[in-house]
Design a protein around this motif. Structure first.
Motif, PDB file in Angstrom:
ATOM      1  N   UNK A 221       1.748  -3.760   2.911  1.00 12.98           N
ATOM      2  CA  UNK A 221       3.073  -3.905   2.286  1.00 12.98           C
ATOM      3  C   UNK A 221       3.679  -2.532   1.995  1.00 12.98           C
ATOM      4  N   UNK A 222       2.841  -1.622   1.479  1.00 15.40           N
ATOM      5  CA  UNK A 222       3.305  -0.260   1.196  1.00 15.40           C
ATOM      6  C   UNK A 222       3.831   0.417   2.464  1.00 15.40           C
ATOM      7  N   UNK A 223       3.216   0.104   3.596  1.00 15.12           N
ATOM      8  CA  UNK A 223       3.618   0.722   4.863  1.00 15.12           C
ATOM      9  C   UNK A 223       4.749  -0.023   5.558  1.00 15.12           C
ATOM     10  N   UNK A 224       5.265  -1.070   4.900  1.00 13.02           N
ATOM     11  CA  UNK A 224       6.457  -1.723   5.421  1.00 13.02           C
ATOM     12  C   UNK A 224       6.273  -3.084   6.047  1.00 13.02           C
ATOM     13  N   UNK A 225       5.065  -3.631   6.046  1.00  8.75           N
ATOM     14  CA  UNK A 225       4.855  -4.949   6.631  1.00  8.75           C
ATOM     15  C   UNK A 225       5.245  -6.052   5.640  1.00  8.75           C
ATOM     16  N   UNK A 226       5.766  -7.170   6.130  1.00 10.80           N
ATOM     17  CA  UNK A 226       5.947  -8.332   5.251  1.00 10.80           C
ATOM     18  C   UNK A 226       4.591  -8.772   4.706  1.00 10.80           C
ATOM     19  N   UNK A 227       4.569  -9.264   3.473  1.00 12.28           N
ATOM     20  CA  UNK A 227       3.288  -9.623   2.856  1.00 12.28           C
ATOM     21  C   UNK A 227       2.545 -10.679   3.669  1.00 12.28           C
ATOM     22  N   UNK A 228       3.260 -11.668   4.191  1.00 10.78           N
ATOM     23  CA  UNK A 228       2.576 -12.705   4.972  1.00 10.78           C
ATOM     24  C   UNK A 228       1.925 -12.119   6.225  1.00 10.78           C
ATOM     25  N   UNK A 229       2.610 -11.176   6.875  1.00 11.32           N
ATOM     26  CA  UNK A 229       2.048 -10.546   8.066  1.00 11.32           C
ATOM     27  C   UNK A 229       0.846  -9.680   7.707  1.00 11.32           C
ATOM     28  N   UNK A 230       0.986  -8.901   6.627  1.00  9.25           N
ATOM     29  CA  UNK A 230      -0.116  -8.046   6.193  1.00  9.25           C
ATOM     30  C   UNK A 230      -1.338  -8.883   5.831  1.00  9.25           C
ATOM     31  N   UNK A 231      -1.111 -10.024   5.189  1.00  8.56           N
ATOM     32  CA  UNK A 231      -2.219 -10.903   4.809  1.00  8.56           C
ATOM     33  C   UNK A 231      -2.912 -11.473   6.034  1.00  8.56           C
ATOM     34  N   UNK A 232      -2.131 -11.946   7.002  1.00  7.44           N
ATOM     35  CA  UNK A 232      -2.723 -12.506   8.212  1.00  7.44           C
ATOM     36  C   UNK A 232      -3.528 -11.454   8.976  1.00  7.44           C
ATOM     37  N   UNK A 233      -2.986 -10.252   9.062  1.00  7.83           N
ATOM     38  CA  UNK A 233      -3.688  -9.176   9.757  1.00  7.83           C
ATOM     39  C   UNK A 233      -5.001  -8.832   9.055  1.00  7.83           C
TER      40      UNK A 233
END
Length: 279
Positions: A199-211
């Motif tokens: 999230x800090x690096x700019x990803x949506x939270x849902x995307x960051x969580x899935x990754x």
């Protein structure tokens, strides 16, 4: 008291009493129902409404603890440690001769149980972890003084319905608690940090969580399936002068490995304190 289950009862079907049907007790009961080999079981809980709900959900019978153990071949103790003394006082005189008692209560030693149950009672301690809820747990089992090899095998069979099982001396259960008992929390902690970084690096939270979640799952699967040493697998990801090496250097500079060692030592120490009665 009548006994029911999801399959027709057989005269020689093993009878299991679940004393305490909280999160872990229900997980084990669910695993046994899925497994299909245990045909008769009864549940008991201080919350009678909870016991009735679980009994209806899994086709079991609900009963007071003393009544539940009277005809049980195996008794699973899944109550909180601070409730154990009261429960043992309640069931001691009603325990069936030759019954196996399996305890998943953290910090309650086999000796403590044996002293409060009828002389010669076979006791096995088991330390499961929360992935048992999805059938992917791992449990360490330890034999008490009177438990035979067959008793340990029965306990392993019981716990294997929710994941893998290892047998260890009881003296190693504090270390087991630090590694696998508390271990899921460490994983969740790391995944949470990875998500926040995304999230800090700019990803949506849902995307960051899935990754992050799939990366953790995939990495764990590689460890399990390849049987390669973690260092070897880590080196395969770490190209010289690359991004991974730069990240790992920061983890080392911040003492992350040492922090994990210290944290797990603290978990083992606290487990020993609980076992010594410092609840």
């Amino acid at each position: 008291m009548s006994e029911t289950s999801g399959a027709p009862a057989e005269p020689d079907a093993r009878r299991i009493a679940f004393l305490g049907v909280g999160m872990m007790g229900e997980a084990l009961l669910s695993g046994l129902v899925r497994d299909g080999r245990v045909l008769r079981f009864v549940v008991s809980d201080r919350d009678e409404e909870r016991a009735a709900q679980i009994a209806e959900k899994y086709g079991a019978t609900a009963a007071p603890a003393a009544e539940a153990v009277a005809a049980a071949d195996t008794v699973l103790l899944a109550v909180k440690p601070q409730s154990m003394a009261e429960l043992l006082d309640e069931i001691g005189a009603h325990l069936r001769p030759g019954a196996l008692v399996v305890s998943i209560a953290a910090g309650i030693t086999a000796a403590y149980l044996e002293q409060r149950l009828p002389e010669g009672t076979a006791v096995v301690r088991a330390m499961p972890n929360t992935p048992a809820l999805v059938g992917e747990g791992i449990t360490a089992v330890s034999a008490g003084t009177h438990a035979s090899h067959g008793d340990v095998q029965q306990a392993q069979e019981l716990m294997r319905t929710c994941g893998k099982v290892v047998a260890v001396p009881e003296s190693q259960l504090d270390a087991v608690t630090a590694v696998s008992g508390s271990g899921p929390a460490y994983v969740f902690y790391v995944v949470d940090a990875m998500v926040e970084a995304g999230v800090l690096l700019g990803l949506p939270r849902t995307t960051a969580t899935e990754l992050a979640v799939q990366t953790m799952y995939g990495a764990a699967t590689m460890l399990a399936e390849t049987q390669d040493h973690p260092v070897l697998l880590r080196e395969r990801v770490s190209s010289p002068g690359g991004t991974t090496v730069a990240a790992l250097r920061q983890l080392d500079d911040h003492g992350v490995r040492a922090a994990f060692l210290t944290a797990m030592e603290a978990a083992a120490r606290r487990s020993a304190e609980l076992a010594s009665g410092q609840l």
